[in-house]
Design an enzyme around this catalytic site. Structure first.
Site, mmCIF file in Angstrom:
data_model
loop_
_atom_site.group_PDB
_atom_site.id
_atom_site.type_symbol
_atom_site.label_atom_id
_atom_site.label_comp_id
_atom_site.label_asym_id
_atom_site.label_seq_id
_atom_site.Cartn_x
_atom_site.Cartn_y
_atom_site.Cartn_z
ATOM 1 N N ASP A 163 1.002 -1.634 0.127
ATOM 2 C CA ASP A 163 -0.200 0.209 0.093
ATOM 3 C C ASP A 163 1.079 1.246 0.089
ATOM 4 O OD1 ASP A 163 -2.478 -1.369 0.148
ATOM 5 O OD2 ASP A 163 -1.665 -1.993 2.563
ATOM 6 N N HIS A 187 -5.802 -3.116 6.319
ATOM 7 C CA HIS A 187 -5.162 -3.996 4.915
ATOM 8 C C HIS A 187 -6.609 -3.676 4.422
ATOM 9 C CE1 HIS A 187 -3.545 -4.316 0.972
ATOM 10 N NE2 HIS A 187 -3.882 -5.970 0.724
HETATM 11 C C1 LMR Z 1 -3.842 -6.800 -2.925
HETATM 12 O O1 LMR Z 1 -3.676 -5.059 -2.009
HETATM 13 O O2 LMR Z 1 -3.005 -6.353 -4.032
HETATM 14 C C2 LMR Z 1 -3.239 -7.791 -2.767
HETATM 15 O O3 LMR Z 1 -4.021 -7.705 -0.741
HETATM 16 C C3 LMR Z 1 -4.526 -8.654 -2.961
HETATM 17 C C4 LMR Z 1 -6.130 -8.574 -2.486
HETATM 18 O O4 LMR Z 1 -7.046 -9.743 -2.533
HETATM 19 O O5 LMR Z 1 -6.360 -7.384 -2.894
#
Ligand code: LMR
Length: 319
Positions: A163, A187
């Site tokens: 991120d 996340h």
């Molecule tokens: C991402 O952020 O690309 C990974 O965590 C995979 C997802 O499912 O988003």
């Protein structure tokens, strides 16, 4: 420098294929480190066949720093004497899903693997990528503690660098400037995105970062691969060698003045000091709390993590 034994779970998958060359081509570790690679995957014909094929290809790559490669479908065997375990394993997100929808399918994998950590070196370092990565990291740590009561919580991190890299990369392509982005919280689409010592991002930019994983998933019909591998390599390199830059990482939080439930795995700005040590920058968030609007957003993402953890605990109460 000692040799390192590194295990990758979900070792036959796409991210693993992108990550292995970075680990073995001195993008992460300097050439004086010899690596023993252990790949773990589930006992499915296609996974085992891929692991076998990978073993053949690794022989053909003739990487100078690769001392040995083994593969297994048993975490107890795969984790044996490991210094570092990179947890990619688990069901991936499909279009239309939130990462938290994977908690039921993936949480129990991290429970079993937490207990299997008893076979690793007592000071093993763990990096969780499988989603929902913050809560899976907490589950891993909680279960590791049941078999290794003295294992430090600082040995457990989850990936937030993806991120951060997205924030810095997208900003550079839009504005042509290098910045130090930071990510706080979960996340998930509630993550708090900020610019250290720079102008505030506009709402559209923040939304784009919060939903970048979904954007990629919708376009590719599969989740991110080599950007995830690159972020893992950045994280491991900085954790091992240290970094002057403020980095974002999921960490297990202790008692704090921010009203965050102790024991959650929360993404925070950290200072990596080298030799696997880091300081969590609680003060950055204390400063952000002075702005009511930012405080509300931060509390939202912290509360979401507490809810995710409670939800997982509820699935366990009937067992
Ligand atoms: C991402 O952020 O690309 C990974 O965590 C995979 C997802 O499912 O988003």
């Amino acid at each position: 420098m000692p040799d390192l034994k590194i295990c990758i779970t979900g070792g036959s998958g796409r991210i693993s294929h992108a990550l292995i060359p970075l680990l073995l081509n001195n993008s992460v570790f300097k050439p004086d480190i010899q690596i023993e690679l252990s790949l773990l995957d589930i006992d499915l014909e296609v996974c085992v066949a891929t692991l076998k094929g990978l073993a053949l290809e690794l022989e053909d790559c003739n990487y100078k720093c690769l001392k040995k490669m083994t593969y297994s479908t048993d975490p107890n065997e795969a984790f044996k004497d490991c210094d570092l375990i990179i947890f990619l394993g688990g069901s991936p997100r499909l279009p239309g899903m939130e990462r938290s929808d994977l908690l039921k399918a993936n949480g129990d994998i991290y429970k079993v693997q937490g207990i299997a950590l008893k076979n690793a070196k007592p000071n093993v370092k763990c990096l969780v990528i499988g989603n929902p990565c913050n809560t899976n990291c907490k589950i891993l740590y909680d279960n590791a503690k049941s078999v290794l009561p003295n294992i430090p919580k600082e040995n457990f991190t989850c990936l937030t660098r993806l991120d951060q890299n997205r924030t810095e990369g997208l900003y550079k392509s839009l504005k042509g400037k290098e910045i130090n982005g930071i990510i706080i919280g979960n996340h998930s689409s509630s993550m708090f995105v900020d610019n250290v010592n720079g102008e505030d991002f506009d709402d559209d930019f923040v939304k784009r970062i919060q939903n970048r994983g979904t954007e990629i998933l919708n376009v590719k019909k599969m989740s991110s691969t080599f950007s995830a591998a690159k972020a893992i390599s950045d994280h491991v390199k900085d954790w091992f060698y240290g970094s002057d830059k403020l980095c974002s990482s999921g960490v297990i939080v202790e008692d704090n003045n921010l009203n965050i439930k102790k024991g959650l795995c929360v993404s925070f700005p950290v200072k990596f000091k080298g030799d696997w040590a880091f300081d969590i920058q609680y003060n950055v968030v204390e400063e952000l709390y002075k702005n009511e609007n930012k405080k509300t957003k931060l509390e939202k993402t912290f509360n979401e993590l507490a809810e995710e953890s409670d939800l997982y605990d509820k699935t366990q109460s009937g067992k």
